[in-house]
Design a protein around this motif. Structure first.
Motif, mmCIF file in Angstrom:
data_model
loop_
_atom_site.group_PDB
_atom_site.id
_atom_site.type_symbol
_atom_site.label_atom_id
_atom_site.label_comp_id
_atom_site.label_asym_id
_atom_site.label_seq_id
_atom_site.Cartn_x
_atom_site.Cartn_y
_atom_site.Cartn_z
ATOM 1 N N ALA A 194 -63.139 -11.041 -55.682
ATOM 2 C CA ALA A 194 -61.845 -11.171 -56.357
ATOM 3 C C ALA A 194 -60.822 -11.743 -55.384
ATOM 4 N N ALA A 195 -60.583 -11.025 -54.312
ATOM 5 C CA ALA A 195 -59.544 -11.447 -53.370
ATOM 6 C C ALA A 195 -59.938 -12.720 -52.635
ATOM 7 N N GLY A 196 -61.204 -12.803 -52.198
ATOM 8 C CA GLY A 196 -61.645 -13.906 -51.346
ATOM 9 C C GLY A 196 -61.537 -15.263 -52.034
ATOM 10 N N ILE A 215 -67.287 -17.558 -46.593
ATOM 11 C CA ILE A 215 -68.702 -17.163 -46.450
ATOM 12 C C ILE A 215 -69.004 -16.045 -47.439
ATOM 13 N N GLU A 216 -70.014 -16.242 -48.276
ATOM 14 C CA GLU A 216 -70.373 -15.251 -49.292
ATOM 15 C C GLU A 216 -71.852 -14.874 -49.154
ATOM 16 N N ALA A 217 -72.106 -13.571 -49.247
ATOM 17 C CA ALA A 217 -73.484 -13.089 -49.083
ATOM 18 C C ALA A 217 -74.375 -13.462 -50.268
ATOM 19 N N GLY A 238 -67.915 -12.233 -56.640
ATOM 20 C CA GLY A 238 -67.974 -10.821 -56.246
ATOM 21 C C GLY A 238 -68.084 -9.901 -57.434
ATOM 22 N N THR A 239 -67.371 -8.800 -57.394
ATOM 23 C CA THR A 239 -67.491 -7.795 -58.447
ATOM 24 C C THR A 239 -66.823 -8.262 -59.739
ATOM 25 N N THR A 240 -66.061 -9.344 -59.708
ATOM 26 C CA THR A 240 -65.498 -9.856 -60.972
ATOM 27 C C THR A 240 -66.589 -10.509 -61.836
ATOM 28 N N ASN A 249 -67.942 -7.064 -63.556
ATOM 29 C CA ASN A 249 -67.025 -6.066 -64.091
ATOM 30 C C ASN A 249 -66.797 -6.208 -65.597
ATOM 31 N N TYR A 250 -65.959 -5.312 -66.134
ATOM 32 C CA TYR A 250 -65.795 -5.237 -67.586
ATOM 33 C C TYR A 250 -64.551 -5.984 -68.072
ATOM 34 N N MET A 251 -63.950 -6.735 -67.167
ATOM 35 C CA MET A 251 -62.896 -7.707 -67.531
ATOM 36 C C MET A 251 -61.583 -7.103 -68.011
ATOM 37 N N VAL A 252 -61.421 -5.808 -67.854
ATOM 38 C CA VAL A 252 -60.166 -5.178 -68.262
ATOM 39 C C VAL A 252 -59.073 -5.624 -67.294
ATOM 40 N N TYR A 253 -57.947 -6.086 -67.834
ATOM 41 C CA TYR A 253 -56.854 -6.545 -66.974
ATOM 42 C C TYR A 253 -55.687 -5.569 -67.077
ATOM 43 N N LEU A 302 -74.945 -13.728 -44.971
ATOM 44 C CA LEU A 302 -74.413 -12.390 -44.687
ATOM 45 C C LEU A 302 -73.680 -12.400 -43.345
ATOM 46 N N VAL A 303 -72.412 -12.092 -43.383
ATOM 47 C CA VAL A 303 -71.682 -11.973 -42.117
ATOM 48 C C VAL A 303 -72.095 -10.647 -41.472
ATOM 49 N N THR A 304 -72.527 -10.735 -40.221
ATOM 50 C CA THR A 304 -73.076 -9.544 -39.562
ATOM 51 C C THR A 304 -72.115 -8.960 -38.528
ATOM 52 N N ASP A 325 -58.212 -7.261 -49.370
ATOM 53 C CA ASP A 325 -59.001 -6.887 -50.556
ATOM 54 C C ASP A 325 -58.599 -5.469 -50.953
ATOM 55 N N THR A 326 -59.368 -4.861 -51.855
ATOM 56 C CA THR A 326 -58.964 -3.550 -52.373
ATOM 57 C C THR A 326 -59.131 -2.418 -51.349
ATOM 58 N N SER A 327 -59.732 -2.709 -50.210
ATOM 59 C CA SER A 327 -59.853 -1.634 -49.209
ATOM 60 C C SER A 327 -58.501 -1.294 -48.590
ATOM 61 N N ALA A 351 -54.528 1.564 -62.420
ATOM 62 C CA ALA A 351 -54.967 0.226 -62.804
ATOM 63 C C ALA A 351 -56.455 0.087 -62.579
ATOM 64 N N HIS A 352 -57.080 -0.799 -63.352
ATOM 65 C CA HIS A 352 -58.398 -1.301 -62.984
ATOM 66 C C HIS A 352 -58.100 -2.297 -61.871
ATOM 67 N N LEU A 353 -58.993 -2.432 -60.896
ATOM 68 C CA LEU A 353 -58.498 -2.985 -59.627
ATOM 69 C C LEU A 353 -58.582 -4.501 -59.443
ATOM 70 N N THR A 354 -59.045 -5.223 -60.447
ATOM 71 C CA THR A 354 -59.096 -6.676 -60.244
ATOM 72 C C THR A 354 -57.694 -7.275 -60.135
ATOM 73 N N ALA A 355 -56.810 -6.902 -61.056
ATOM 74 C CA ALA A 355 -55.448 -7.457 -60.999
ATOM 75 C C ALA A 355 -54.784 -7.097 -59.663
HETATM 76 C C1 LIG Z 1 -69.416 -2.336 -63.085
HETATM 77 C C2 LIG Z 1 -67.987 -2.565 -62.716
HETATM 78 C C3 LIG Z 1 -67.031 -2.703 -63.705
HETATM 79 C C4 LIG Z 1 -65.707 -2.921 -63.365
HETATM 80 N N1 LIG Z 1 -64.810 -3.148 -64.363
HETATM 81 C C5 LIG Z 1 -63.560 -3.531 -64.041
HETATM 82 C C6 LIG Z 1 -62.667 -3.951 -65.053
HETATM 83 O O1 LIG Z 1 -63.007 -3.976 -66.232
HETATM 84 N N2 LIG Z 1 -61.425 -4.339 -64.687
HETATM 85 C C7 LIG Z 1 -61.029 -4.343 -63.380
HETATM 86 O O2 LIG Z 1 -59.889 -4.690 -63.111
HETATM 87 N N3 LIG Z 1 -61.856 -3.930 -62.404
HETATM 88 C C8 LIG Z 1 -63.118 -3.564 -62.696
HETATM 89 N N4 LIG Z 1 -63.987 -3.250 -61.704
HETATM 90 C C9 LIG Z 1 -63.515 -3.245 -60.304
HETATM 91 C C10 LIG Z 1 -63.192 -4.630 -59.737
HETATM 92 O O3 LIG Z 1 -64.099 -5.610 -60.184
HETATM 93 C C11 LIG Z 1 -63.188 -4.541 -58.208
HETATM 94 O O4 LIG Z 1 -62.328 -3.511 -57.814
HETATM 95 C C12 LIG Z 1 -62.703 -5.851 -57.567
HETATM 96 O O5 LIG Z 1 -63.549 -6.925 -57.891
HETATM 97 C C13 LIG Z 1 -62.663 -5.684 -56.056
HETATM 98 O O6 LIG Z 1 -62.261 -6.882 -55.480
HETATM 99 P P1 LIG Z 1 -62.502 -7.146 -53.945
HETATM 100 O O7 LIG Z 1 -62.030 -8.513 -53.657
HETATM 101 O O8 LIG Z 1 -61.932 -6.016 -53.165
HETATM 102 O O9 LIG Z 1 -64.100 -7.043 -53.734
HETATM 103 P P2 LIG Z 1 -65.290 -7.795 -54.447
HETATM 104 O O10 LIG Z 1 -64.853 -8.448 -55.703
HETATM 105 O O11 LIG Z 1 -66.393 -6.805 -54.520
HETATM 106 O O12 LIG Z 1 -65.681 -8.951 -53.425
HETATM 107 C C14 LIG Z 1 -66.300 -8.735 -52.183
HETATM 108 C C15 LIG Z 1 -67.184 -9.937 -51.890
HETATM 109 O O13 LIG Z 1 -67.562 -9.917 -50.521
HETATM 110 C C16 LIG Z 1 -68.942 -10.258 -50.407
HETATM 111 N N5 LIG Z 1 -69.431 -9.675 -49.165
HETATM 112 C C17 LIG Z 1 -69.482 -8.365 -48.850
HETATM 113 N N6 LIG Z 1 -69.985 -8.199 -47.620
HETATM 114 C C18 LIG Z 1 -70.234 -9.428 -47.149
HETATM 115 C C19 LIG Z 1 -70.769 -9.899 -45.909
HETATM 116 N N7 LIG Z 1 -71.108 -9.065 -44.934
HETATM 117 N N8 LIG Z 1 -70.928 -11.237 -45.748
HETATM 118 C C20 LIG Z 1 -70.577 -12.097 -46.737
HETATM 119 N N9 LIG Z 1 -70.070 -11.695 -47.927
HETATM 120 C C21 LIG Z 1 -69.900 -10.379 -48.120
HETATM 121 C C22 LIG Z 1 -69.535 -9.648 -51.652
HETATM 122 O O14 LIG Z 1 -70.808 -10.166 -51.947
HETATM 123 C C23 LIG Z 1 -68.489 -9.950 -52.686
HETATM 124 O O15 LIG Z 1 -68.673 -11.210 -53.257
HETATM 125 C C24 LIG Z 1 -65.320 -2.979 -61.998
HETATM 126 C C25 LIG Z 1 -66.274 -2.821 -61.009
HETATM 127 C C26 LIG Z 1 -67.603 -2.627 -61.353
HETATM 128 C C27 LIG Z 1 -68.622 -2.470 -60.270
#
Ligand SMILES: Cc1cc2nc3c(=O)[nH]c(=O)nc-3n(C[C@H](O)[C@H](O)[C@H](O)COP(=O)(O)OP(=O)(O)OC[C@H]3O[C@@H](n4cnc5c(N)ncnc54)[C@H](O)[C@@H]3O)c2cc1C
Length: 566
Positions: free
Chosen positions: A14-16, A34-36, A89-91, A94-98, A223-225, A531-533, A541-545
């Motif tokens: 999402a963030a990247g 870089i994406e795993a 990533g997790t987008t 995910n279930y697309m709720v905004y 994979l970034v190590t 990112d969300t960390s 909120a659901h965390l994509t937005a």
């Molecule tokens: C099943 C499910 C349903 C969800 N439903 C919703 C929803 O409906 N609405 C909503 O708002 N949120 C939802 N979420 C949560 C939301 O999708 C996440 O909180 C959000 O995508 C997190 O964004 P992020 O950028 O922090 O991480 P991510 O989107 O997880 O991105 C991290 C990226 O980093 C990559 N990565 C990790 N480690 C490495 C590495 N070492 N080297 C290279 N690449 C790496 C990963 O492969 C990934 O692509 C859901 C989550 C899940 C699992």
């Protein structure tokens, strides 16, 4: 010679993806993402098939450690924590709720010392990426924008019982609302990150259009190590990564390394690179560069997964109708409409202010026109034990639906640590759910509020009833008592996968803060987490937005800083 870039972004989630887009807008900057995982595919973009990806390599497949407080009815007593390992990533899973959260959530971040993160500060960053396509909402220019890349639409299809739920709200005394505007309390159909009946992931919205730029280089299946950090001057200067699981290589960042690897992998990478709790790093044999509370402050949104209801007619989404499913498939392929456009079966939401009427919801009700027990693969994707499935099996051939009461502001905090110093070993995840009594009490209140809705005329006209076959491990408690619901939550814990907070943002005075309000890792130069960390306290909120908002704001901060320095 390792390749050199101005910025290296780790993780195309999402963030990247958003960040890669925004930084590569500056044509003088070279950006490496870089994406795993690999590329996103067509099947992943069919909204109703969201759970299918759990079974594919696009899921990191994390599981929590066993605990005595929650997920007791799931296989091995462990909760499944799927995360996207794919561009987007997790987008992509995910279930697309905004939803964006509540004004008070972000004002709370500011009060805790995160200067620049109050609601009025962050609202423009929510708006920047938004392309609101729901006509009735798009007119509200204070809270919506139609200029961004991310399409927000109503899913084209919903069940009759979802309409009943939205109608039940006002009948129970709540408002019909736009939960992303001035007030959040009330009922509504979904606002979803979808375009033309298809998922709109961060990859589709932000990365794909930007990939044609010559100054943006994307490598996937890599994979970034480790983050490369000079221990003398504590400056990050690049990353080490493994392409296709075999070829080890390095890339150098002239300006910054930015971690957008998500709430599990960003803290994992920091620790593998010597940034984390000193004693823990010493224990696993990683040389310590900076002693910080990485991996703590883990928060999530959880619910009860088995709050089921039945109706007396075909008003729900049923999976037992195979010829009908074939029609749905054709309808989807030709018109991008029909049941396959339901985002993982979620159809509507409600936000409830249960305790104090301060406008900050404690509970969200997620409405789904079916149940996790209606389809066995979905039950297993959640992690439910087969022996617990028996009393729910018949729901597959009934008009059944679910309401998930979500605890929005949990007090319990979990943590994660490295198991060892091998970057390919999954970290140990301790959810620590429901260790605070208040969390259980509020969830039980939320369950009761959800059940009260069946008395409304909207639900009664379809003969809605609570499904009262007791959960086997909780049979000793009277069905419907507080003790019964507590037992049910502890057994059939349902996370909505909003893990966050493990690289907490905070001021220098906060001993738990890993990054400062500029998202820079404390004590290390040229290294940010975006990112969300970084979330200090989980919002309603659901965390994509919020992930997009964080990346959008980070992009502005980075542009301002480096342009100022140029
Ligand atoms: C099943 C499910 C349903 C969800 N439903 C919703 C929803 O409906 N609405 C909503 O708002 N949120 C939802 N979420 C949560 C939301 O999708 C996440 O909180 C959000 O995508 C997190 O964004 P992020 O950028 O922090 O991480 P991510 O989107 O997880 O991105 C991290 C990226 O980093 C990559 N990565 C990790 N480690 C490495 C590495 N070492 N080297 C290279 N690449 C790496 C990963 O492969 C990934 O692509 C859901 C989550 C899940 C699992």
């Amino acid at each position: 010679q390792p390749e050199e870039y101005d910025f290296i972004i780790v993780g195309g989630g999402a963030a990247g993806c958003l960040l890669a887009d925004r930084l590569s807008e500056v044509s003088e900057w070279n950006v490496l993402l870089i994406e795993a995982g690999g590329e996103e595919n067509f099947l992943q973009d069919i909204p109703a098939l969201a759970s299918l990806s759990y079974y594919t390599p696009a899921n990191w497949g994390y599981k929590t450690e066993k605990s005595s407080t929650a997920c007791l009815g799931l296989i091995d007593g462990r909760c499944n924590w799927p995360r996207g390992k794919v561009l987007g990533g997790t987008t992509v899973l995910n279930y697309m709720v905004y939803t964006r959260g509540n004004r008070k959530d972000y004002d709370g971040w500011k009060t805790q010392g995160c200067e620049g993160w109050g609601y009025d500060d962050v609202l423009p960053y929510f708006l920047r990426s938004e392309n609101m396509r729901i006509p009735t909402l798009a007119n509200d220019k204070k809270y919506h924008s139609t200029e961004g890349e991310l399409f927000i639409t109503r899913p084209p299809y919903h069940t009759q019982i979802a309409s009943d739920f939205v109608e039940a709200g006002p009948q129970a005394g709540y408002k019909d609302i736009d939960y992303n505007a001035a007030t959040q309390i009330g009922f509504s159909f979904l606002q979803a990150t979808m375009k033309n009946g298809e998922r709109m992931s961060s990859n589709r919205a932000f990365l794909k259009p930007a990939r044609q730029r010559k100054n943006l280089h994307v490598v996937n299946r890599s994979l970034v190590t480790k983050i490369l950090i000079d221990p003398q001057n504590k400056t990050a200067y690049g990353v080490e990564y493994k392409y296709l699981g075999i070829f080890k290589t390095e890339a150098v960042a002239r300006k910054e390394v930015i971690l957008s690897a998500g709430a599990i992998n960003s803290p994992q990478l920091l620790m593998l690179s010597g940034i984390g709790p000193k004693e823990h790093l010493q224990k696993v044999g990683v040389p310590v560069i900076q002693d910080l509370r990485v991996g703590f402050n883990l928060q999530d949104h959880i619910s009860l997964g088995t709050l089921f209801f039945t109706a007396n007619s075909s008003v729900t989404a049923r999976f037992d109708n195979i010829p009908g499913d074939a029609v749905s498939l054709l309808q989807y392929l030709f018109t991008r409409n029909g049941t396959l456009t339901m985002p993982g079966a979620i159809e509507a939401l409600a936000f409830l202010d249960i305790d104090d009427s301060d406008g900050l919801p404690e509970i969200e009700l997620i409405f789904a026109g079916t149940t996790v027990a209606s389809l066995l693969p979905v039950w297993f994707a959640w992690g439910g034990k087969l022996e617990i499935y028996a009393p729910y099996m018949s729901l597959a051939i009934q008009n059944a639906f679910s309401i998930f009461p979500i605890l929005l502001h949990p007090k319990s905090r979990g943590w994660l640590t490295l198991k060892d110093k091998n970057p390919e070993t999954k970290p140990l995840l301790y959810h620590n759910y429901l260790t605070e009594k208040q969390d259980v009490e509020i969830l039980v209140k939320g369950i009761k509020r959800a059940i009260q809705l069946i008395d409304t005329e909207a639900f009664q006209r379809h003969g809605v009833k609570l499904y009262t076959v007791p959960l086997p491990p909780c049979k000793s408690h009277e069905f419907g008592s507080d003790a019964y619901w507590e037992c049910s939550i502890r057994y059939m814990t349902f996370t909505v996968w909003h893990q966050c907070g493990t690289c907490k943002m905070g001021p220098d005075s906060d001993p738990d803060a890993v990054v400062d309000p500029q998202l820079k890792v404390r004590g290390i130069r040229h290294l940010r987490v975006v990112d969300t960390s970084i979330i200090p306290v989980i919002p309603a909120a659901h965390l994509t937005a919020p992930a997009y908002m964080i990346a959008e704001k980070a992009a502005d901060m980075i542009k301002q800083e480096w342009k100022a320095n140029a």
